[in-house]
Design a protein around this motif. Structure first.
Motif, PDB file in Angstrom:
ATOM      1  N   THR A 168     -14.137  21.765  -3.281  1.00  0.00           N
ATOM      2  CA  THR A 168     -15.126  21.253  -4.132  1.00  0.00           C
ATOM      3  C   THR A 168     -16.351  21.450  -3.905  1.00  0.00           C
ATOM      4  OG1 THR A 168     -15.746  19.131  -1.695  1.00  0.00           O
ATOM      5  CG2 THR A 168     -13.889  18.530  -3.948  1.00  0.00           C
ATOM      6  N   SER A 169     -16.790  22.390  -2.609  1.00  0.00           N
ATOM      7  CA  SER A 169     -18.162  22.663  -2.725  1.00  0.00           C
ATOM      8  C   SER A 169     -17.773  23.881  -3.115  1.00  0.00           C
ATOM      9  CB  SER A 169     -18.488  23.487  -0.703  1.00  0.00           C
ATOM     10  OG  SER A 169     -17.040  23.684  -0.546  1.00  0.00           O
ATOM     11  N   VAL A 170     -16.156  24.337  -3.791  1.00  0.00           N
ATOM     12  CA  VAL A 170     -16.830  25.814  -4.651  1.00  0.00           C
ATOM     13  C   VAL A 170     -16.846  25.749  -5.455  1.00  0.00           C
ATOM     14  CG1 VAL A 170     -15.173  27.934  -5.479  1.00  0.00           C
ATOM     15  CG2 VAL A 170     -15.566  27.139  -2.817  1.00  0.00           C
ATOM     16  N   VAL A 171     -16.339  24.450  -6.035  1.00  0.00           N
ATOM     17  CA  VAL A 171     -16.732  24.215  -7.631  1.00  0.00           C
ATOM     18  C   VAL A 171     -17.869  23.714  -7.577  1.00  0.00           C
ATOM     19  CG1 VAL A 171     -15.581  22.065  -9.555  1.00  0.00           C
ATOM     20  CG2 VAL A 171     -14.762  23.791  -8.289  1.00  0.00           C
ATOM     21  N   SER A 172     -18.242  22.790  -6.908  1.00  0.00           N
ATOM     22  CA  SER A 172     -20.240  22.493  -7.748  1.00  0.00           C
ATOM     23  C   SER A 172     -21.313  23.880  -6.731  1.00  0.00           C
ATOM     24  CB  SER A 172     -19.797  21.707  -5.667  1.00  0.00           C
ATOM     25  OG  SER A 172     -19.474  20.878  -5.605  1.00  0.00           O
ATOM     26  N   ALA A 173     -20.755  24.581  -6.259  1.00  0.00           N
ATOM     27  CA  ALA A 173     -21.737  25.603  -5.981  1.00  0.00           C
ATOM     28  C   ALA A 173     -21.690  26.775  -7.573  1.00  0.00           C
ATOM     29  CB  ALA A 173     -20.798  26.714  -4.637  1.00  0.00           C
ATOM     30  N   VAL A 174     -20.643  26.410  -7.438  1.00  0.00           N
ATOM     31  CA  VAL A 174     -20.287  28.023  -9.190  1.00  0.00           C
ATOM     32  C   VAL A 174     -21.232  27.091 -10.142  1.00  0.00           C
ATOM     33  CG1 VAL A 174     -19.357  28.146 -11.223  1.00  0.00           C
ATOM     34  CG2 VAL A 174     -18.544  28.921  -8.375  1.00  0.00           C
ATOM     35  N   VAL A 175     -20.556  25.508 -10.223  1.00  0.00           N
ATOM     36  CA  VAL A 175     -21.629  25.002 -11.657  1.00  0.00           C
ATOM     37  C   VAL A 175     -23.573  25.051 -11.067  1.00  0.00           C
ATOM     38  CG1 VAL A 175     -22.055  22.802 -12.405  1.00  0.00           C
ATOM     39  CG2 VAL A 175     -19.935  23.035 -12.161  1.00  0.00           C
ATOM     40  N   LEU A 176     -23.566  25.134  -9.687  1.00  0.00           N
ATOM     41  CA  LEU A 176     -25.020  24.693 -10.124  1.00  0.00           C
ATOM     42  C   LEU A 176     -25.711  26.027 -10.023  1.00  0.00           C
ATOM     43  CD1 LEU A 176     -27.106  22.812  -8.551  1.00  0.00           C
ATOM     44  CD2 LEU A 176     -26.510  23.785  -6.184  1.00  0.00           C
ATOM     45  N   ALA A 177     -25.213  27.514  -9.484  1.00  0.00           N
ATOM     46  CA  ALA A 177     -25.686  28.796  -9.747  1.00  0.00           C
ATOM     47  C   ALA A 177     -25.414  29.339 -10.978  1.00  0.00           C
ATOM     48  CB  ALA A 177     -25.363  29.104  -8.406  1.00  0.00           C
ATOM     49  N   MET A 178     -24.302  28.540 -11.411  1.00  0.00           N
ATOM     50  CA  MET A 178     -24.394  29.223 -13.344  1.00  0.00           C
ATOM     51  C   MET A 178     -23.999  28.221 -13.988  1.00  0.00           C
ATOM     52  SD  MET A 178     -21.506  32.160 -11.765  1.00  0.00           S
ATOM     53  CE  MET A 178     -22.025  33.730 -13.626  1.00  0.00           C
ATOM     54  N   PRO A 179     -25.446  27.985 -14.262  1.00  0.00           N
ATOM     55  CA  PRO A 179     -25.566  26.945 -14.934  1.00  0.00           C
ATOM     56  C   PRO A 179     -25.384  27.360 -16.862  1.00  0.00           C
ATOM     57  CG  PRO A 179     -27.233  26.561 -14.414  1.00  0.00           C
ATOM     58  CD  PRO A 179     -26.718  27.607 -13.061  1.00  0.00           C
ATOM     59  N   GLU A 180     -25.860  28.229 -16.454  1.00  0.00           N
ATOM     60  CA  GLU A 180     -25.708  28.696 -18.377  1.00  0.00           C
ATOM     61  C   GLU A 180     -23.710  29.046 -18.646  1.00  0.00           C
ATOM     62  OE1 GLU A 180     -24.949  32.303 -15.246  1.00  0.00           O
ATOM     63  OE2 GLU A 180     -26.177  30.621 -15.681  1.00  0.00           O
ATOM     64  N   LEU A 181     -23.184  29.269 -17.404  1.00  0.00           N
ATOM     65  CA  LEU A 181     -21.462  29.185 -17.800  1.00  0.00           C
ATOM     66  C   LEU A 181     -21.101  28.005 -18.025  1.00  0.00           C
ATOM     67  CD1 LEU A 181     -19.238  31.391 -17.666  1.00  0.00           C
ATOM     68  CD2 LEU A 181     -19.204  30.992 -15.227  1.00  0.00           C
ATOM     69  N   PHE A 182     -21.827  26.800 -17.813  1.00  0.00           N
ATOM     70  CA  PHE A 182     -21.188  25.636 -18.002  1.00  0.00           C
ATOM     71  C   PHE A 182     -21.401  25.061 -19.139  1.00  0.00           C
ATOM     72  CE2 PHE A 182     -19.667  26.937 -14.354  1.00  0.00           C
ATOM     73  CZ  PHE A 182     -18.195  26.662 -14.121  1.00  0.00           C
ATOM     74  N   GLY A 183     -22.759  25.519 -19.702  1.00  0.00           N
ATOM     75  CA  GLY A 183     -23.366  24.440 -20.877  1.00  0.00           C
ATOM     76  C   GLY A 183     -24.474  24.209 -20.757  1.00  0.00           C
ATOM     77  N   LYS A 184     -25.591  24.085 -20.255  1.00  0.00           N
ATOM     78  CA  LYS A 184     -26.767  24.508 -19.688  1.00  0.00           C
ATOM     79  C   LYS A 184     -27.788  25.104 -19.173  1.00  0.00           C
ATOM     80  CE  LYS A 184     -30.296  22.131 -17.146  1.00  0.00           C
ATOM     81  NZ  LYS A 184     -30.036  21.173 -15.414  1.00  0.00           N
ATOM     82  N   SER A 185     -28.782  25.572 -19.992  1.00  0.00           N
ATOM     83  CA  SER A 185     -29.100  27.203 -19.932  1.00  0.00           C
ATOM     84  C   SER A 185     -30.650  26.581 -19.139  1.00  0.00           C
ATOM     85  CB  SER A 185     -30.098  27.328 -21.484  1.00  0.00           C
ATOM     86  OG  SER A 185     -30.619  25.917 -21.690  1.00  0.00           O
TER      87      SER A 185
END
Length: 185
Positions: A168-185
């Motif tokens: 869970t912490s790996v998924v959360s960290a990736v989304v938090l650190a790379m928001p552009e990859l998940f649809g937020k700029s």
């Protein structure tokens, strides 16, 4: 968000204590006056977790064996540290070098996470590191069995949504650190 009234710690009994893990049994008083005499707390050291890209925008990932689940899992460069003993950016760069052999001065803290705040008070400090290049040989601990893998951002997103990254912490960290990859700029 409105802060709820805190619980009051009446007493603490430490039932297990090692350099990396402490287990406490607390007696606490709830805001309504009720007393719970066996509230368990599992205290780990804080964690540094790094979401790292090289100059070609490859994400530096790890495939690492995890004994507790007897499985090789996707992971990020990460490690524990005792709160207040080391400057956080220095700890992030140290963990990156130790686990991957890469380094970079382009380090930004992007957030703090709690894995299991009901029972575990440790903090996962998440860093975004860019332009990392190999500078040394990795220096793995005896218990670390891992392989460094360069992953394209699109592949990382696919790994997340196909549930290939199960921590869970790996998924959360990736989304938090790379928001552009998940649809937020």
């Amino acid at each position: 968000m409105k802060q709820h009234q805190s619980w009051k710690q009446i007493s603490r009994k430490t039932v297990y204590n090692t350099p990396h893990l402490r287990v406490h049994e607390d007696t606490v008083q709830l805001p309504n006056g009720s007393v719970v005499d066996d509230y368990s707390i599992v205290e780990f050291n804080d964690v540094i977790m790094c979401v790292v890209t090289d100059p070609n925008d490859n994400v530096i990932m790890l495939q690492e064996y995890r004994y507790a689940v007897d499985e090789t899992m996707w992971n990020l460069p990460a490690g524990s540290m005792k709160r207040g003993t080391e400057e956080l950016v220095a700890a992030a760069r140290r963990e990156l070098r130790e686990e991957t052999g890469y380094d970079s001065a382009d380090v930004t803290m992007v957030g703090e996470l709690h894995d299991y705040p009901t029972k575990a008070p440790h903090i996962v400090h998440v860093f975004r590191i860019r332009n990392a290049v190999p500078t040394t040989q990795p220096d793995h601990e005896e218990t670390e069995h891992l392989r460094v893998v360069l992953v394209r951002p699109e592949e990382l997103k696919k790994l997340v949504f196909e549930n290939q990254i199960k921590t869970t912490s790996v998924v959360s960290a990736v989304v938090l650190a790379m928001p552009e990859l998940f649809g937020k700029s």
